[in-house]
Write an enzyme that holds these catalytic residues in place. Structure first.
Site, PDB file in Angstrom:
ATOM      1  N   ARG A 130       3.573  21.109  47.152  1.00 39.37           N
ATOM      2  CA  ARG A 130       5.019  20.897  47.242  1.00 39.37           C
ATOM      3  C   ARG A 130       5.561  21.632  48.452  1.00 39.37           C
ATOM      4  O   ARG A 130       5.379  22.835  48.578  1.00 39.37           O
ATOM      5  CB  ARG A 130       5.695  21.412  45.963  1.00 39.37           C
ATOM      6  CG  ARG A 130       6.094  20.308  45.028  1.00 39.37           C
ATOM      7  CD  ARG A 130       6.750  20.826  43.780  1.00 39.37           C
ATOM      8  NE  ARG A 130       8.076  21.389  44.014  1.00 39.37           N
ATOM      9  CZ  ARG A 130       8.940  21.650  43.028  1.00 39.37           C
ATOM     10  NH1 ARG A 130       8.612  21.391  41.789  1.00 39.37           N
ATOM     11  NH2 ARG A 130      10.109  22.153  43.302  1.00 39.37           N
ATOM     12  N   ARG A 141      15.037  29.825  47.561  1.00 38.01           N
ATOM     13  CA  ARG A 141      15.335  29.249  46.240  1.00 38.01           C
ATOM     14  C   ARG A 141      15.599  30.350  45.217  1.00 38.01           C
ATOM     15  O   ARG A 141      16.507  30.221  44.392  1.00 38.01           O
ATOM     16  CB  ARG A 141      14.182  28.331  45.803  1.00 38.01           C
ATOM     17  CG  ARG A 141      14.124  27.064  46.664  1.00 38.01           C
ATOM     18  CD  ARG A 141      12.797  26.350  46.546  1.00 38.01           C
ATOM     19  NE  ARG A 141      12.591  25.778  45.232  1.00 38.01           N
ATOM     20  CZ  ARG A 141      11.401  25.657  44.652  1.00 38.01           C
ATOM     21  NH1 ARG A 141      10.309  26.068  45.259  1.00 38.01           N
ATOM     22  NH2 ARG A 141      11.310  25.124  43.466  1.00 38.01           N
TER      23      ARG A 141
END
Ligand code: AMP
Length: 190
Positions: A130, A141
């Site tokens: 990913r 994040r």
């Protein structure tokens, strides 16, 4: 039953949400999966959100709220995973569910420290490739989680709906903790 699952990236939220949904025959509504599918399809939505996901930033609230509204209207019971991530999203969700007469039964919080979360995400980056699991994107994040999503956690804590679960064990251990947390919750009584 309508379950919201919260927790930082790397808390095992997606894994546990999938398991819960299949064991209890609930819909698994995962906004990250919906967005990645839109990117894979090359749809307008996908083209718009792709650079945002690649940076590990958040998709604008209005877009997310519209997207989730369409999904939830069609679902019976569900496990909601990845939404809400901001207080405006949480306010919109509560209003939307009240409007359609489907309030949440419980909000689970998977608790893990940043070091465990970062290690797990680095492992996933290797296994699944990913692009938003690259180290600098992971840091962004997690920063956004603390800044924008923790106030959502506090909102549900204040409402008395939040059930914290230790997310640092193995997948099976965490699953067991979730099952015992849910034993005390009866669906459809609110
Ligand atoms: P996830 O798979 O839940 O970690 O989501 C992957 C990415 O999708 C996130 O880093 C965001 O860029 C985007 N995303 C997913 N859900 C939301 C949301 N509720 N609000 C804003 N962005 C989101």
């Amino acid at each position: 039953m309508r379950i919201l699952i919260l927790g930082p990236q790397g808390s095992g939220k997606g894994t546990q949400a999938k398991r819960l949904a299949s064991e209890r025959a609930l819909g698994h509504v995962a906004t990250g999966d919906i967005l990645r599918a839109a990117i894979a399809d090359g749809s307008d939505l996908g083209r718009r959100v792709r650079p945002i996901l690649e940076r590990g930033d958040l998709v604008p609230d209005d877009l997310m709220i519209e997207l989730i509204r369409e999904r939830l209207v069609d679902e019976g019971g569900f496990v909601l995973d990845g939404f809400p991530r901001t207080v405006p999203q949480a306010e919109a969700l509560d209003a939307m569910l009240a409007e359609i007469g489907k309030p949440l039964d419980v909000v689970l919080l998977l608790e893990v420290g940043d070091d465990v979360a970062t290690q797990r995400l680095a492992g996933r980056a290797e296994q699944e490739g990913r692009t938003d699991d690259a180290p600098e994107v992971i840091a962004n994040r997690l920063r956004l989680y603390h800044e924008l999503t923790e106030p959502v956690v506090e909102r549900y804590r204040a409402s008395g709906m939040l059930v914290p679960v230790d997310g640092e064990g193995t997948v099976d251990e965490v699953a067991e903790e979730i099952e015992s947390a849910l034993t005390g919750v009866r669906a459809g009584y609110r």
